[in-house]
Design a protein around this motif. Sequence first.
Motif, short mmCIF file in Angstrom:
data_model
loop_
_atom_site.label_atom_id
_atom_site.label_comp_id
_atom_site.label_asym_id
_atom_site.label_seq_id
_atom_site.Cartn_x
_atom_site.Cartn_y
_atom_site.Cartn_z
N GLY A 177 0.79 -1.23 0.00
CA GLY A 177 0.00 0.00 0.00
C GLY A 177 0.82 1.28 0.00
O GLY A 177 0.27 2.38 0.00
N LEU A 178 2.14 1.16 0.03
CA LEU A 178 2.99 2.36 -0.01
C LEU A 178 3.65 2.46 -1.37
O LEU A 178 4.24 1.47 -1.84
CB LEU A 178 4.11 2.22 1.01
N LYS A 179 3.61 3.64 -1.96
CA LYS A 179 4.27 3.83 -3.25
C LYS A 179 5.78 3.79 -3.04
O LYS A 179 6.32 4.57 -2.24
CB LYS A 179 3.90 5.20 -3.80
N VAL A 180 6.47 2.92 -3.74
CA VAL A 180 7.93 2.82 -3.57
C VAL A 180 8.58 4.16 -3.93
O VAL A 180 9.55 4.60 -3.29
CB VAL A 180 8.50 1.65 -4.40
N GLN A 181 8.01 4.84 -4.93
CA GLN A 181 8.54 6.16 -5.30
C GLN A 181 8.52 7.12 -4.10
O GLN A 181 9.47 7.86 -3.88
CB GLN A 181 7.69 6.74 -6.44
N ASP A 182 7.46 7.06 -3.32
CA ASP A 182 7.35 7.96 -2.16
C ASP A 182 8.41 7.60 -1.11
O ASP A 182 8.95 8.49 -0.44
CB ASP A 182 5.95 7.88 -1.53
N PHE A 214 18.89 1.19 -1.60
CA PHE A 214 18.52 0.67 -0.28
C PHE A 214 17.64 -0.56 -0.45
O PHE A 214 17.03 -0.76 -1.49
CB PHE A 214 17.79 1.74 0.55
N TYR A 215 17.63 -1.36 0.61
CA TYR A 215 16.77 -2.53 0.62
C TYR A 215 15.45 -2.17 1.29
O TYR A 215 15.44 -1.51 2.33
CB TYR A 215 17.42 -3.67 1.41
N LEU A 216 14.35 -2.58 0.67
CA LEU A 216 13.02 -2.31 1.23
C LEU A 216 12.28 -3.63 1.41
O LEU A 216 12.06 -4.37 0.45
CB LEU A 216 12.23 -1.40 0.28
N TYR A 217 11.94 -3.92 2.68
CA TYR A 217 11.25 -5.17 3.03
C TYR A 217 9.81 -4.90 3.42
O TYR A 217 9.46 -3.77 3.79
CB TYR A 217 11.91 -5.84 4.25
N SER A 218 9.02 -5.95 3.40
CA SER A 218 7.68 -5.91 3.97
C SER A 218 7.66 -6.82 5.20
O SER A 218 7.85 -8.03 5.08
CB SER A 218 6.66 -6.42 2.95
N LYS A 219 7.45 -6.20 6.36
CA LYS A 219 7.33 -7.01 7.57
C LYS A 219 6.12 -7.95 7.51
O LYS A 219 6.23 -9.14 7.85
CB LYS A 219 7.26 -6.09 8.80
N PRO A 220 4.94 -7.45 7.05
CA PRO A 220 3.80 -8.39 6.97
C PRO A 220 4.07 -9.58 6.04
O PRO A 220 3.58 -10.68 6.30
CB PRO A 220 2.66 -7.52 6.40
N LEU A 268 10.78 -0.98 -13.30
CA LEU A 268 10.83 0.43 -12.90
C LEU A 268 9.74 0.68 -11.86
O LEU A 268 8.69 0.03 -11.89
CB LEU A 268 10.62 1.33 -14.12
N VAL A 269 9.97 1.61 -10.94
CA VAL A 269 8.98 1.83 -9.88
C VAL A 269 7.78 2.64 -10.37
O VAL A 269 6.76 2.68 -9.72
CB VAL A 269 9.58 2.50 -8.61
N SER A 270 7.94 3.29 -11.54
CA SER A 270 6.77 3.93 -12.12
C SER A 270 6.91 3.88 -13.64
O SER A 270 8.03 3.84 -14.15
CB SER A 270 6.63 5.37 -11.64
N SER A 271 5.80 3.85 -14.32
CA SER A 271 5.86 3.76 -15.78
C SER A 271 6.45 5.04 -16.35
O SER A 271 6.04 6.13 -15.96
CB SER A 271 4.46 3.57 -16.35
N PRO A 272 7.40 4.94 -17.28
CA PRO A 272 7.91 6.14 -17.92
C PRO A 272 6.87 6.72 -18.86
O PRO A 272 5.85 6.06 -19.11
CB PRO A 272 9.14 5.63 -18.69
N PRO A 273 7.08 7.93 -19.38
CA PRO A 273 6.10 8.52 -20.30
C PRO A 273 5.79 7.57 -21.45
O PRO A 273 6.65 6.77 -21.84
CB PRO A 273 6.84 9.77 -20.83
N SER A 274 4.58 7.63 -21.95
CA SER A 274 4.14 6.65 -22.95
C SER A 274 4.97 6.70 -24.23
O SER A 274 5.01 5.73 -24.98
CB SER A 274 2.66 6.84 -23.26
N ASP A 275 5.67 7.81 -24.48
CA ASP A 275 6.49 7.87 -25.70
C ASP A 275 7.91 7.32 -25.47
O ASP A 275 8.72 7.32 -26.38
CB ASP A 275 6.55 9.31 -26.24
N ALA A 276 8.21 6.83 -24.25
CA ALA A 276 9.55 6.26 -23.99
C ALA A 276 9.73 4.99 -24.81
O ALA A 276 8.86 4.12 -24.82
CB ALA A 276 9.72 5.97 -22.51
#
Length: 421
Positions: A16-21, A31-37, A328-336
Amino acid sequence: QHCFTKSEDGFLYCEGLKVQDVMDVVERRPFYLYSKPQITRNVEAYKDALEGLNSIIGYAIKANNNLKILEHLRKLGCGAVLVSGNELKLALHAGFDPTKCIFNGNGKLLEDLVLAAQEGVFVNVDSEFDLENIVSAARIAGKKVNVLLRINPDVDPQVHPYVATGNKNSKFGIRNEKLQWFLDAVKAHPNELKLVGAHCHLGSTITKVDIFRDAAVLMVNYIDQIRAQGFQIDFLNIGGGLGIDYHHTGAVLPTPRDLIDTVRELVLSRNLNLIIEPGRSLIANTCCLVNRVTGVKTNGTKNFVVIDGSMAELIRPSLYDAYQHIELVSSPPSDAEVSTFDVVGPVCESADFLGKDRTLATPSMGAGLVVHDAGAYCMSMASTYNLKMRPPEYWVEDDGSVSKIRHAETFEDHLRFFKDL
Ligand code: LLP
């Protein structure tokens, strides 16, 4: 339910958390990002699978030795599998119950065996000299040691040769023709050794449960033979090694339940306690290495995405040609433009790649790029090569907030090794 999901508009989420944020607020990259749940869910899957059996889940600490993660696994009821004196000390520090700990390895040192004897952890016997050292440790500690014989069942795990351990040319364990020597040696040391079980570990990244079943059949036969000589042994330890879906193709891989179900009847038929030693299948899929794109380049016929992470933080692709999924953590622009890239780090080695021939939309500079399934054998195998200091670790808590669970290593940490010399 899996912790990492992609939303319809192309953003990667962790619980539920945006990785970008998260990238926008953490102080160091990669960095390493884990999910405790997700860690909790993975342990619960094993616990559910083990219902109705007397069992110990011995988490293989080598897969990931973050202290916060160890404490969490301990609170969930896990024991620990240790392969060095420091892993043993860390397990004790994290509060693991010593009677749920197993000390394993082909080169255990006397001083570490003494600690194991003092603390009352199970010790796996790997060789003749190892048995002698365990006897000495028992005398020094003044304690009898509960031992399991690590038998090499000679089963082909059908995995990369570097992670196969239970075949006949492996450096680990006892060949079955030598079994009698070990039984006699145990009998000769009634004050130092108590034989409580038999252990095997076939290898890692195993994706066919039949392999575990074949090994368990052999192991139960050995247990019958050992019992026939008057030993009261109660533990069958089938090791770890269950693989995970690194390729993210949606292929159906065996679950912990499939693994346990394949040995359940055998274990019950001999009234045994089952020990399992999972590492990867408990922790790998709970984590991503989050990187930032430094730039994109083309040489000859190859396109490269250069990121700030590298083989120093995550060596599995370089070492075993292992595939770990990248996105990628977010989609690049559609013309990429969509192209085929090697995803590489900044380290001065041609072996420094995280992925080869990956199809990606051309990312912009600074874009976030994750390497999936980075919870096992990634941070624990990280180095400081090229003075890339080891990255920090974070996890998403049960309430959805982010906490740091390990500090970033710093340049000052490196200088400390030379202080006052
Ligand atoms: N028990 C013993 C005796 C082991 O040697 C191992 C792993 C395990 C349990 C845990 O196995 P797992 O469930 O994690 O597969 N660095 C390699 C993996 C090496 C595994 C060594 N032994 C990799 O990154 O793939």
